[in-house]
Design a protein around this motif. Structure first.
Motif, PDB file in Angstrom:
ATOM      1  N   HIS A 208      -5.230   3.624   5.090  1.00  0.00           N
ATOM      2  CA  HIS A 208      -4.932   4.322   3.831  1.00  0.00           C
ATOM      3  C   HIS A 208      -4.759   5.813   4.067  1.00  0.00           C
ATOM      4  CE1 HIS A 208      -9.255   5.021   4.236  1.00  0.00           C
ATOM      5  NE2 HIS A 208      -8.995   6.136   3.609  1.00  0.00           N
TER       6      HIS A 208
ATOM      7  N   ARG B  88      -5.397  -3.599  -5.627  1.00  0.00           N
ATOM      8  CA  ARG B  88      -5.305  -4.756  -4.737  1.00  0.00           C
ATOM      9  C   ARG B  88      -3.942  -4.745  -4.041  1.00  0.00           C
ATOM     10  NH1 ARG B  88      -9.054  -8.746  -5.409  1.00  0.00           N
ATOM     11  NH2 ARG B  88     -10.962  -7.835  -6.232  1.00  0.00           N
ATOM     12  N   VAL B  89      -3.968  -4.502  -2.754  1.00  0.00           N
ATOM     13  CA  VAL B  89      -2.691  -4.378  -2.031  1.00  0.00           C
ATOM     14  C   VAL B  89      -2.521  -5.524  -1.044  1.00  0.00           C
ATOM     15  CG1 VAL B  89      -2.644  -1.867  -2.236  1.00  0.00           C
ATOM     16  CG2 VAL B  89      -3.722  -2.925  -0.240  1.00  0.00           C
ATOM     17  N   ALA B  90      -1.294  -5.636  -0.529  1.00  0.00           N
ATOM     18  CA  ALA B  90      -0.981  -6.675   0.454  1.00  0.00           C
ATOM     19  C   ALA B  90      -2.002  -6.598   1.583  1.00  0.00           C
ATOM     20  CB  ALA B  90       0.428  -6.476   0.987  1.00  0.00           C
ATOM     21  N   ALA B  91      -2.623  -7.724   1.847  1.00  0.00           N
ATOM     22  CA  ALA B  91      -3.762  -7.713   2.770  1.00  0.00           C
ATOM     23  C   ALA B  91      -3.352  -7.388   4.206  1.00  0.00           C
ATOM     24  CB  ALA B  91      -4.482  -9.055   2.720  1.00  0.00           C
TER      25      ALA B  91
ATOM     26  N   ASN C 221      -7.227  -1.605  -1.622  1.00  0.00           N
ATOM     27  CA  ASN C 221      -8.131  -2.689  -1.259  1.00  0.00           C
ATOM     28  C   ASN C 221      -7.357  -3.837  -0.619  1.00  0.00           C
ATOM     29  OD1 ASN C 221      -9.989  -4.710  -1.095  1.00  0.00           O
ATOM     30  ND2 ASN C 221     -10.665  -4.569  -3.231  1.00  0.00           N
ATOM     31  N   ASN C 222      -7.447  -3.944   0.708  1.00  0.00           N
ATOM     32  CA  ASN C 222      -6.794  -5.061   1.394  1.00  0.00           C
ATOM     33  C   ASN C 222      -7.818  -6.011   1.992  1.00  0.00           C
ATOM     34  OD1 ASN C 222      -7.735  -3.616   3.542  1.00  0.00           O
ATOM     35  ND2 ASN C 222      -5.778  -3.428   4.595  1.00  0.00           N
ATOM     36  N   GLN C 223      -9.070  -5.779   1.701  1.00  0.00           N
ATOM     37  CA  GLN C 223     -10.170  -6.640   2.148  1.00  0.00           C
ATOM     38  C   GLN C 223     -10.314  -6.733   3.663  1.00  0.00           C
ATOM     39  OE1 GLN C 223     -10.646 -10.169  -0.459  1.00  0.00           O
ATOM     40  NE2 GLN C 223      -8.749  -9.436  -1.386  1.00  0.00           N
TER      41      GLN C 223
ATOM     42  N   GLY D 242      -8.581  -2.181   7.787  1.00  0.00           N
ATOM     43  CA  GLY D 242      -7.177  -2.359   8.137  1.00  0.00           C
ATOM     44  C   GLY D 242      -6.801  -1.788   9.493  1.00  0.00           C
TER      45      GLY D 242
ATOM     46  N   PRO E 220       0.819  -1.227   0.000  1.00  0.00           N
ATOM     47  CA  PRO E 220       0.000   0.000   0.000  1.00  0.00           C
ATOM     48  C   PRO E 220       0.848   1.270   0.000  1.00  0.00           C
ATOM     49  CG  PRO E 220      -0.208  -1.207   2.088  1.00  0.00           C
ATOM     50  CD  PRO E 220       0.507  -2.102   1.138  1.00  0.00           C
TER      51      PRO E 220
END
Lengths: 588, 180
Positions: free
Chosen positions: A400, A545-548, A476-478, A481, A375
């Protein structure tokens, strides 16, 4: 100039006389006379949002990037209550805003009428002031008073609640006279003796620091210019709160980065070790001070603030200066230049040497990856792609937001919109809409999280309707965060409800709204996709899509002092990863 | 340090609380009292006593007298927060500005017969309380004075058949020729 108008006509005339060009709102039964009046004129443009909360945040974004008063028009009952979050947000972050709410007719007030709520009662604690207008002949005066109160002193939101019968009634319109308000006349000039004492203290400082905040931005571009001059003549190191980013350029040589819970190591260490702290338009918030009894233990503190209640609220200061930042800095720079103080050169060099040492820790460092987008890397690439363009950035709230503050660098004031005090998820997209309305043709980006964006996703429809080419850059790390990060650090890795199990397909979502969807999944394709986003002249949802499991460092853990920061390197990735059980990983 | 896990710093230094009397001059307009009370409840300040009444009819001014308890830092905050309210003209910390005159009015109903009734009347007389209502089975006494005197009178009347108390809270004014 006085003439007879209907209440609704008075509202519109007052808006025009106050120089309002744009208002954000949503119609409903109790404001229809005003909407009818709006329809029959061209001076004030109305932006139709999709929910009243969006109107309030859009007005905040508009105000934050222009310095003007943001204006909101909503109906009674749910219209007003939906706006309450944005009003509270504006109060916490000192954003000038006038909210006009419709109300049921005066004879029905108190009868639990359809769409009735006690708007002035509900908004009393979250406004600077509010009015229920019972007589149409008071309306013009109250409208002008509302603008005066919203923008004067420490800016903030006000509410004018207008019953429907008052909108229909005919009354006398009076223009905005330059009257002194009978009770509200904030002091803008600082006490010269105090400023002189402050300059003397600063001249003797061995380890000085400037700690600046949103008050510099609110004071206007001239204040930011004066701040730069003050840094120039004193050569003091400077740090800023989240709200103050851009007042001093991030590219400036004296810049230490942001301070506070997720501030840089050098900023927080310098705050802890300083002997003279000059707080300029900031308020010693708990995210800034950390543990209050260990906050800058050896420092004499100077505090410049227009709001006397900010002085000695959380931290006792030695020299309080009440006044507008711009006015006080002007005197301060002038007095410093006039006295041309002889500084202790060795102490000065030692202090900067120490700071260089702290900088050397490189506290924002993160381990990059070839396979997944980190991110932090995503923000760095975004910043790089925006260089040289007039860019306005808003954020939602969470990891973020902190990464944006750390890795997107601001050289100008009024380019950064974020919900600092209230921490409102869902702020960013409507704020970006407000900014884009104010700055057509400029690049406006909402740096978002996958959880936050869903809180006001309906406003994408507004952006499409008005052809506002805002860019929503979702890291987006789902996960939620920041919630997950706290749970990992403080709640035994129990990730209670912080996983987003059923996220929409953001690309399809964008297309469904008539916007453009772009997805980036690898570091290799990131730059190209960002270029594509910037080149697109439509609203864009960018699903990055970033490291979760990346977490936000450095960090001052709860109950700790500035010199007890947790750096990213102290927390091994494995530890964090182990924190997520095997079952959780398969879900990711 | 056994602090529960929290995103906030939970401990705070304990300073000694003191009691001050504030006089607040406000525009007499709808909602002004709600603003003042809401400020106290919203920010967690104490109200020990509160009185409010219009004092200057022509100028639409009301005077609110508040007795509050807090640390010196909190008291300073209260004053500034009150000054921040738009309809507030002036806030004076009467306690900080010198010994102020503070009075309260009490009405107390004492019911009883025989020896107790005589004793109640005798003590009321000693306190210079007025009898403002009476039957053969009760008195209503009116007494004005400082809070300490009021409390003492209530305490004395307690065993003599005290059944009801109404008191106004404190009204206060600074000594000397200067207005607020």
């Amino acid at each position: 100039m006085s003439r007879e108008l209907t209440g609704a006509g008075i509202v519109l005339q007052a808006l025009k006389d106050q120089g309002v060009e744009h208002i954000f709102g949503y119609p409903g039964g109790a404001v229809l006379p005003i909407y009818d009046e709006l329809f029959q004129q061209d001076d004030v443009q109305h932006i139709l949002v999709r929910q009243e909360g969006g109107a309030a945040h859009a007005a905040e974004g508009y105000a934050r990037t222009t310095g003007k008063v943001g204006v909101v028009l909503v109906t009674s009952g749910p219209g007003a209550t939906n706006a309450v979050t944005g009003i509270t947000d504006a109060l916490m972050d000192s954003i000038p805003m006038v909210v006009i709410t419709g109300q049921v007719p005066t004879h029905l007030i108190g009868n639990d009428a359809f769409q009735e709520c006690d708007t002035v009662g509900i908004t009393r604690p979250c406004t600077k002031h509010n009015w229920l207008v019972r007589d149409v002949n008071d309306l013009a005066r109250i409208m002008h008073e509302a603008f005066y109160v919203a923008r004067s002193g420490r800016p903030g939101p006000v509410v004018v609640d207008i019953p429907k019968d008052v909108q229909f009634a005919t009354g006398t319109y009076v223009g905005p006279k330059n009257i002194r308000h009978k009770t509200y006349n904030p002091q803008v000039k600082g006490d010269l003796d105090r400023i002189r004492a402050a300059v003397d203290l600063m001249a003797q400082a061995k380890r000085p620091i400037l700690y600046t905040g949103g008050g510099v931005i609110n004071s206007g571009p001239a204040a930011s210019q004066l701040l730069r001059e003050l840094v120039e003549v004193t050569d003091f190191p400077i740090t800023s709160t989240l709200m103050g980013l851009g007042a001093y350029p991030a590219s400036g040589k004296n810049w230490l980065g942001m301070l506070g819970m997720h501030g840089t190591y050098e900023a927080n260490m310098a705050m802890h070790d300083c002997d003279v702290m000059v707080c300029v338009g900031a308020r010693f918030d708990d995210r800034i001070t950390g543990r209050i009894d260990a906050f800058a233990p050896n420092a004499k503190k100077i505090h410049i603030d227009i709001d006397p209640s900010s002085i000695n609220k959380n931290v006792r200061v030695d020299i309080p200066i009440i006044g507008d930042v711009g006015h006080v800095l002007e005197d301060m720079v002038r007095l410093w230049r006039a006295s041309a103080p002889q500084r202790d050169k060795k102490a000065h060099d030692d202090w900067w040497g120490k700071i260089r040492g702290w900088r050397g820790r490189n506290s924002l460092a993160y381990r990059n990856s070839d396979s997944v987008i980190m991110p932090q890397y995503a923000i760095e690439r975004l910043y790089d792609a925006c260089k040289g363009k007039e860019t306005y950035i808003s954020t939602e709230v969470g990891q973020h937001q902190m990464w944006a503050a750390q890795f997107f660098h601001f050289d100008q004031p009024n380019r950064w919109m974020t919900s600092g005090g209230l921490g409102t998820m869902g702020y960013g997209m409507p704020a970006a809409i407000g900014a884009q309305i104010a700055h057509p043709g400029k690049l406006v980006i909402d740096i978002a999280g996958d959880a936050s964006i869903l809180m006001n996703i309906q406003e994408l429809s507004t952006a499409v309707q008005y052809r506002l080419p805002i860019k929503v850059f979702i890291l987006n790390n789902q996960y939620m965060g920041m919630v997950r990060q706290w749970q990992q650090l403080l709640h035994g890795n129990r990730m209670s409800e912080s996983y987003m199990e059923s996220l929409p397909d953001f690309v399809k979502l964008a297309e469904a709204y008539g916007a453009v969807g772009i997805r980036a999944q690898t570091p290799q394709e990131l730059d190209g996709k960002i270029e594509e986003m910037i080149a697109t002249d439509h609203p864009v949802i960018f699903d990055c899509r970033v490291a979760a499991l990346a977490n936000c460092f450095p960090m001052i853990p709860s109950g700790k002092a500035h010199n007890e920061m947790l750096l990213g390197e102290d927390v091994a990735d494995e530890e964090i990863e182990n924190a997520i059980g095997e079952e959780g990983k398969t879900l990711v | 340090m056994n602090q529960p896990a929290s995103a906030y710093f939970l401990q705070h230094a304990e300073e000694k609380a003191v009691t001050h009397t504030l006089s607040v001059l406000v525009d007499n307009e709808p909602g002004v009292l709600a603003r003042v009370i809401g400020l106290f409840s919203g920010r967690g300040y104490n109200i020990d006593s509160l009185t409010v009444s219009e004092t200057e009819h022509e100028a639409h001014l009301s005077r609110i007298t508040i007795v509050t308890t807090g640390t010196p830092m909190v008291l300073e905050q209260i004053k500034h927060q009150l000054e921040r309210l738009i309809p507030v003209h002036r806030v004076h910390d009467l306690t900080a500005e010198g010994r102020s005159l503070e009075r309260e009015l009490l009405m107390v109903k004492v019911a009883g017969q025989g020896e107790q009734r005589v004793e109640a009347l005798r003590l009321a007389d000693a306190f210079r309380a007025q009898v403002i209502d009476a039957t053969q089975t009760h008195f209503v006494f009116e007494l004005t004075g400082r809070t300490s005197k009021i409390e003492q009178f209530i305490e004395i009347m307690q065993p003599l058949g005290l059944v009801e108390i109404a008191r106004t809270g404190i009204a206060a004014v600074a000594r000397g020729p200067e207005p607020m």
